[in-house]
Structure formats: C-alpha cells, structure tokens
Design a protein around this motif. Sequence first.
Motif, short mmCIF file in Angstrom:
data_model
loop_
_atom_site.label_atom_id
_atom_site.label_comp_id
_atom_site.label_asym_id
_atom_site.label_seq_id
_atom_site.Cartn_x
_atom_site.Cartn_y
_atom_site.Cartn_z
N CYS A 22 29.05 23.05 36.10
CA CYS A 22 28.45 21.99 36.50
C CYS A 22 27.29 21.78 36.68
CB CYS A 22 29.38 21.90 37.78
SG CYS A 22 29.49 20.05 38.43
N HIS A 309 30.82 18.25 43.28
CA HIS A 309 30.86 18.24 41.73
C HIS A 309 31.18 16.93 41.36
CE1 HIS A 309 31.27 22.88 41.08
NE2 HIS A 309 30.22 22.63 41.77
N SER A 324 26.49 18.81 39.66
CA SER A 324 26.61 19.36 41.11
C SER A 324 25.36 18.86 42.19
CB SER A 324 26.42 20.89 40.94
OG SER A 324 26.59 21.48 42.49
#
Length: 372
Positions: A22, A309, A324
């Motif tokens: 992420c 996320h 993120s």
Amino acid sequence: MRSILLSVVALCILTSPAYGQCQDTFLSTRSVTLNQETQLLGNIESAALHPTHGIAVATADPGIVLLNSEGQFRQDIGRVGQGPFEYQGPLVLRFNNERLTVWDRGNRKLITFDPDGQALQEWTGISRNLSNFALQGDTLFGYHGGGLRENYIAAYARQDRGTPSAQLGQAPAEHFPLSLLDGSSPIAYDDAQQQLLYASPAEPIMHVYDTDTGATSTVDINDNAFNTEAVQDYQSLEDINSDILGASEQAFKSSRFSSIHVVDGGITLAVLQHGVLEYERSFSEAVENQTGGGTLDVGDVVTNTRRLHVHLLDANGEQDACQSLSLSEEAFETDDPILGPTERGFLTLRTESDGSSEIEYVLTEYYVPNSD
C-alpha cells in the motif's frame, strides 16, 4: 495525562503489520481551520462538505453548524429537543444533492434541511438505531451496527416509515465486538451504478447490492495487513458481557473495514484501518484508579502507528491503487478519524492547542484530484 470517554477510547494494536503493498500516492489534500470567533464548536462528532453550500458540522453538545468553505460561521441549523424537526444527538450528517440530511440517534429519526437551514422533511418511526446510512430517493438504507449473525442493513421505504422492505448482510461473529466502535459501519450509495455498497468491519470484502435487480456480488479488498484474530475470543454476547473492558480493548487491537466513499466518475474509496495506538494504562487499570465521572485516565500515548489504507477501485470494482495514510495522533483520539464524506473523498479532523484552553479544529479533505 489523558482523560477520555470510555466510548471513544482509541487503542489499537496489530502485530507484525504488512504495509508493503500500500505505497501508492493518489490522494490530494486541502485543510481549513474552523473559525470559532462567533461560534464555539466543542467536540465534533460528524461533518460533511458540499462544494457549494459549505461545511456542516455536528457537535456532541449537540448542535449543527453550517460554515462556508473557508471555515467561517454562517448559521446554526435546527435546534435541540424532542419535538418536530428537533434533534437530540449524537448526529450523523450527509449532503444529498442540495439537501443536508441528519440522522438523530437520540430521537431515532431522519431530518432533512435545505441549504438555508429550513427543515423540509422528517422521517420517524424507525425502531432500531443507525450508526450510518445512505439514501436513494425515498429509500433509506440504515446500518444497524449488527450483532451476532443478524442482518445488519435494512432498507426502508418512506411510505412504510419504520418497517424494513429488505434486509442485507449476515454478519460474521467477529462483527459483534467490532460494532462496539464508532466508524464500524461502512456503507455508501453509488447513484451512477444504482448500487448499494456495504461491508462488515470484520472482513476485507465489499458487498454490492443492485437496487434495480436485487442481485448481490462481492469485491475482495486485497490487503494483507487485515487481521481480526484479536476479537476471536469475543464471539458471543455472554463473552462480551462478562468482560466488556476486555472486549473493547480487543476490538481496538483488530483491523477493521472503516468506511466506503463513492466519488465522481464511478470511483470508490474503500478505507481499512490498521496499526497501534497504545496508552500507559489499560482500561482495567484506569477503572481501578477512577475517582468519579464518566472519563478514564489512560495516561500518555506510548505508541502511535495507526494508519488508514485507502484502496482506489474503478467503476468495475478493480483495484487501481492503495495509499497508506499515517494521520496525526489527534486524528485518532476518537474511534474513527473520518468525520464524513465529500463528493470527491472524505474529511478528517485534527485538533491543535497552544497550551491554553483554546483549541483549534482543522478539517482536512482527502480527495481524488481527477474527480473534480
């Protein structure tokens, strides 16, 4: 030291988080400091942003305030009470087209105001409370917070008031302790696709309900940090009632599906929450040392690695990116750092203080730039 309400304690632990997948960057931000010279706000519970009509803010007092896009006070909305078009709170705010819609948990009703603060409609007779909602014309989709393996989303037609016309989503056992937390009710309506999007906080799966055909499908959110092992010892009402403090702490140690936001162009943002926010004392220790009142002194923050996320899905449910977000400690002072949706993303809150009693409230919109 921190004195916090038990219902809004933020404590989240996730062992060995996996954040590697992420790392994209696709969200832009815009922040505004809310002006309190003419209106003291107090604790903010919910907020919504309209590109024309400004920012609506609901406080815990309760009260609803409308500000312009620069955070300047415009007017109060409605009034506190139990009569027609009055609210008790806490309140959930949503803009639907040109109208501000308010779910009043205190009175269990939905109130609609026009952009000038004039009350237009009131929807009463709903027997169960909602933690979140979505609207499609005269159909209300209410997220009831769930329970042990019960249907946790109900559709209501305005003419039927509080009688559900449909029920959706059988919650897994892990949903029950996670439903103790605010921000555990992901739901949104996609007007372009005529679809209701919802999820249990205990699974990285988005459910899709076609309101025209009644067909259902699912979209897996690929997030290898998602882990609900922390709440697996609390899968019955008896387990929770025997150890409510432990259940609450374990819920904060679990991943959860936090929210869903539909933005222009058929894009969906699916937000999952992970990470660690630890205080000096446990809930049990704070209760033992409690001298009165409704707050718990859990001490200072020891560890803060909580993050969101944000998964970007296209109109076909395909995942294009994942960003993120590591927000400030203040943003995670409550169960849920997201105050509400905007047409292109969502709002978070940060509080700032210079050490005096005066607190500044800073709203930040995280948004998809190409959805302008």
